[in-house]
Design a protein around this motif. Structure first.
Motif, PDB file in Angstrom:
ATOM      1  N   GLY A  40       0.783  -1.220   0.000  1.00 35.10           N
ATOM      2  CA  GLY A  40       0.000   0.000   0.000  1.00 35.10           C
ATOM      3  C   GLY A  40       0.822   1.281   0.000  1.00 35.10           C
ATOM      4  O   GLY A  40       0.308   2.355   0.278  1.00 35.10           O
ATOM      5  N   LYS A  41       2.115   1.207  -0.295  1.00 37.13           N
ATOM      6  CA  LYS A  41       2.927   2.414  -0.396  1.00 37.13           C
ATOM      7  C   LYS A  41       2.460   3.229  -1.594  1.00 37.13           C
ATOM      8  O   LYS A  41       1.997   2.676  -2.582  1.00 37.13           O
ATOM      9  CB  LYS A  41       4.404   2.064  -0.554  1.00 37.13           C
ATOM     10  N   THR A  42       2.601   4.536  -1.500  1.00 40.11           N
ATOM     11  CA  THR A  42       2.204   5.411  -2.598  1.00 40.11           C
ATOM     12  C   THR A  42       3.288   5.405  -3.672  1.00 40.11           C
ATOM     13  O   THR A  42       4.445   5.699  -3.395  1.00 40.11           O
ATOM     14  CB  THR A  42       1.974   6.842  -2.100  1.00 40.11           C
ATOM     15  N   VAL A  43       2.902   5.063  -4.890  1.00 39.61           N
ATOM     16  CA  VAL A  43       3.836   4.997  -6.015  1.00 39.61           C
ATOM     17  C   VAL A  43       3.775   6.300  -6.800  1.00 39.61           C
ATOM     18  O   VAL A  43       2.700   6.753  -7.181  1.00 39.61           O
ATOM     19  CB  VAL A  43       3.501   3.803  -6.933  1.00 39.61           C
ATOM     20  N   LEU A  44       4.930   6.908  -7.017  1.00 36.62           N
ATOM     21  CA  LEU A  44       5.019   8.136  -7.804  1.00 36.62           C
ATOM     22  C   LEU A  44       5.262   7.855  -9.270  1.00 36.62           C
ATOM     23  O   LEU A  44       4.839   8.607 -10.134  1.00 36.62           O
ATOM     24  CB  LEU A  44       6.142   9.027  -7.275  1.00 36.62           C
ATOM     25  N   GLN A  45       5.971   6.751  -9.555  1.00 35.84           N
ATOM     26  CA  GLN A  45       6.334   6.464 -10.939  1.00 35.84           C
ATOM     27  C   GLN A  45       6.459   4.963 -11.141  1.00 35.84           C
ATOM     28  O   GLN A  45       6.943   4.244 -10.269  1.00 35.84           O
ATOM     29  CB  GLN A  45       7.661   7.134 -11.278  1.00 35.84           C
ATOM     30  N   ALA A  46       6.008   4.505 -12.292  1.00 37.03           N
ATOM     31  CA  ALA A  46       6.178   3.114 -12.699  1.00 37.03           C
ATOM     32  C   ALA A  46       6.833   3.113 -14.074  1.00 37.03           C
ATOM     33  O   ALA A  46       6.532   3.962 -14.910  1.00 37.03           O
ATOM     34  CB  ALA A  46       4.832   2.398 -12.761  1.00 37.03           C
ATOM     35  N   ALA A  47       7.748   2.187 -14.288  1.00 39.03           N
ATOM     36  CA  ALA A  47       8.400   2.044 -15.597  1.00 39.03           C
ATOM     37  C   ALA A  47       8.388   0.562 -15.945  1.00 39.03           C
ATOM     38  O   ALA A  47       8.607  -0.288 -15.080  1.00 39.03           O
ATOM     39  CB  ALA A  47       9.827   2.575 -15.533  1.00 39.03           C
ATOM     40  N   LEU A  48       8.097   0.270 -17.212  1.00 41.11           N
ATOM     41  CA  LEU A  48       7.941  -1.115 -17.634  1.00 41.11           C
ATOM     42  C   LEU A  48       8.892  -1.484 -18.766  1.00 41.11           C
ATOM     43  O   LEU A  48       9.028  -0.742 -19.732  1.00 41.11           O
ATOM     44  CB  LEU A  48       6.506  -1.356 -18.101  1.00 41.11           C
ATOM     45  N   GLY A  49       9.531  -2.638 -18.616  1.00 38.94           N
ATOM     46  CA  GLY A  49      10.354  -3.202 -19.678  1.00 38.94           C
ATOM     47  C   GLY A  49       9.562  -4.294 -20.370  1.00 38.94           C
ATOM     48  O   GLY A  49       8.335  -4.337 -20.281  1.00 38.94           O
TER      49      GLY A  49
END
Length: 106
Positions: A40-49
């Motif tokens: 449940g941590k707040t995610v600021l950015q996601a990047a996908l390979g």
């Protein structure tokens, strides 16, 4: 929209800010679902390979998920939930990126 109604709507939206959802195509349902095992941590950015991804949380932690050949153990592992990248603990990470088969952090 009056200010009372807008602030109520904004408060509701803020409860969902930064939550991680996943969905798959094909024979799986395409309805987004909360990422299982995620704390449940707040995610600021996601990047996908191609077969992996990284998440940057608001407290500057970087988590990896998917096929992670750089981890010790089997040549490739695929954890069911994101794993903290210990090599970056204590670093001031401001952004993450991925390519087809690599990841990076600034």
């Amino acid at each position: 929209m009056d200010s009372k109604k807008r602030s109520s709507t904004e408060a509701e939206g803020s409860k969902e800010r930064g939550l991680v959802h996943i969905w798959q195509a094909g024979s799986f349902p395409i309805t987004p679902e909360r990422l299982p095992g995620w704390g449940g941590k707040t995610v600021l950015q996601a990047a996908l390979g191609v077969k992996h991804g990284v998440l940057l949380t608001e407290d500057g932690e970087v988590y990896s998920f998917g096929t992670l050949p750089w981890r010790s153990g089997p040549v490739e592992i695929c954890p069911s939930s994101p794993i903290l990248e210990n090599a970056l603990v204590g670093q001031y990470v401001i952004t993450v990126a991925t390519g087809s088969f690599h990841s990076g952090a600034v």
